[in-house]
Motif scaffolding. Structure first.
Motif, short mmCIF file in Angstrom:
data_model
loop_
_atom_site.label_atom_id
_atom_site.label_comp_id
_atom_site.label_asym_id
_atom_site.label_seq_id
_atom_site.Cartn_x
_atom_site.Cartn_y
_atom_site.Cartn_z
N ASN A 63 36.22 -33.36 -53.88
CA ASN A 63 35.76 -34.36 -54.84
C ASN A 63 36.90 -35.13 -55.50
O ASN A 63 36.65 -35.97 -56.36
N GLU A 64 38.11 -34.83 -55.13
CA GLU A 64 39.27 -35.48 -55.72
C GLU A 64 39.80 -36.58 -54.80
O GLU A 64 39.73 -36.46 -53.58
N VAL A 65 40.31 -37.65 -55.42
CA VAL A 65 40.95 -38.71 -54.65
C VAL A 65 42.41 -38.84 -55.06
O VAL A 65 42.80 -38.46 -56.17
N LYS A 92 55.27 -38.09 -46.30
CA LYS A 92 54.53 -36.91 -45.83
C LYS A 92 54.73 -35.73 -46.79
O LYS A 92 53.78 -35.02 -47.12
N ARG A 93 55.97 -35.54 -47.22
CA ARG A 93 56.26 -34.40 -48.11
C ARG A 93 55.60 -34.58 -49.47
O ARG A 93 54.95 -33.66 -49.99
N VAL A 94 55.76 -35.76 -50.07
CA VAL A 94 55.24 -35.99 -51.41
C VAL A 94 53.72 -35.99 -51.42
O VAL A 94 53.08 -35.35 -52.27
N VAL A 100 48.00 -30.41 -51.96
CA VAL A 100 47.95 -29.00 -52.32
C VAL A 100 47.58 -28.84 -53.79
O VAL A 100 46.76 -27.98 -54.16
N ARG A 101 48.15 -29.68 -54.63
CA ARG A 101 47.86 -29.59 -56.06
C ARG A 101 46.40 -29.89 -56.36
O ARG A 101 45.76 -29.21 -57.17
N TYR A 103 43.90 -29.54 -54.28
CA TYR A 103 43.10 -28.44 -53.74
C TYR A 103 43.09 -27.25 -54.71
O TYR A 103 42.03 -26.67 -54.99
N LEU A 104 44.26 -26.90 -55.22
CA LEU A 104 44.34 -25.78 -56.15
C LEU A 104 43.59 -26.08 -57.45
O LEU A 104 43.00 -25.18 -58.06
N LEU A 105 43.60 -27.35 -57.87
CA LEU A 105 42.84 -27.74 -59.05
C LEU A 105 41.35 -27.46 -58.84
O LEU A 105 40.69 -26.89 -59.70
N GLN A 106 40.83 -27.85 -57.67
CA GLN A 106 39.42 -27.62 -57.40
C GLN A 106 39.09 -26.13 -57.36
O GLN A 106 38.06 -25.69 -57.87
#
Length: 301
Positions: A63-65, A92-94, A100-101, A103-106
């Motif tokens: 649900n995050e953009v 790609k790195r940034v 990842v951030r 995803y972890l928030l969700q």
């Protein structure tokens, strides 16, 4: 069964305390939720799955953009220069880090971690830090250095500009922490890098030894003066960010800093001075405003 009036009063007091605690906790939740909604309006999605913020959506994680604005802000915070912001490996790195951030928030929200008192306090602390930093930056920006200010700074600090030198050094780098500070204090008058390295090894302190280059404009005026008066076997110590640096000068060369490069260095230095001055004034004003209670009233005198 009759209950003693004192016990009834005690139970009522406990209920009131619990209600008060719950009320204060609820207020904190509502406060942070409101803050989250305000922040979310800057870069998240609305309930109908449409992006709220302006800017092209570059990725979606559940649900995050992630928008171009967020990506550009990450480049800014990471100090990535515009030329590198188009580098595929950098992007790609940034972008991968942001994904990842998000995803972890969700995952954290699904686990209701945002309702834990300790997490709420951490969020409140981060909010205070971000807004406090923004306040200092605004105050410093309002006092931006003029060209005359820059010219005066350059003329006054010749060791950074006209007399700038590059020192080729043999250096030992150690991480600075509470554990290593005692070593630094005990070895201020060390006679050689070999002696320092031996004691670091014996003490089990992580370190690295290498050849490097130091610029006089990155050092204090006092340290540059000591280096200029050095003897062949003198070694020196300085701080470099989160590390400590023992070094011995092998050679030096004059490398003046002039033109736009000099103006940029002067601008950064004056901005750092302005931020430090604003922080000092804020600390003084905060001290006047603060009213400590209980044992802290005596402690903070």
């Amino acid at each position: 069964m009759l209950v003693h009036p004192y016990l009834l009063k005690l139970k009522e007091t406990e209920r009131r305390v619990k209600r008060l605690r719950d009320l204060r906790f609820a207020r904190l939740v509502l406060f942070l939720a409101a803050s989250g909604l305000a922040l979310g309006a800057c870069g998240q999605k609305s309930a109908d799955n449409a992006p709220v913020a302006k800017g092209q959506v570059v990725a979606r994680v559940g649900n995050e953009v992630i928008t171009t604005q967020e990506l550009e802000n990450e480049f800014r915070l990471a100090g990535i220069v515009p030329d590198k912001q188009k580098d595929p490996e950098v992007v790609k790195r940034v972008l991968g880090d942001i994904v990842v951030r998000k995803y972890l928030l969700q995952q954290a929200m699904a686990a209701k971690l945002d309702r834990e008192p300790g997490v709420l306090l951490d969020l409140l602390r981060v909010r205070e830090q971000v807004l406090g930093g923004a306040m200092l930056n605004r105050a410093a920006n309002a006092k931006a250095a003029t060209r005359a200010d820059l010219d005066r700074y350059i003329a006054k600090n010749t060791w950074k500009f006209a007399d700038r030198k590059l020192f080729s050094v043999d250096e030992i780098i150690i991480p600075l922490s509470a554990a290593t500070q005692g070593f630094v204090n005990a070895n201020k008058d060390a006679r050689s890098l070999d002696e320092v390295q031996r004691q670091l090894t014996e003490g089990g302190i992580p370190h690295g030894r290498q050849l490097g280059v130091l610029a006089s404009n990155d050092l204090s005026e006092d340290l540059v003066g000591l280096i200029q008066r050095r003897k062949d076997d003198d070694i020196f110590f300085t701080r470099a960010g989160s590390n400590g640096l023992y070094f011995k000068v092998r050679s030096e060369e004059v490398r003046p800093l002039a033109g736009e490069d000099a103006l940029n260095v002067a601008r950064q230095a004056l901005r750092a001075d302005a931020l430090a001055a604003e922080l000092g004034m804020a600390a003084y004003s905060a001290k006047l405003e603060a009213k400590y209670e209980g044992e802290y009233a005596d402690l903070m005198k």
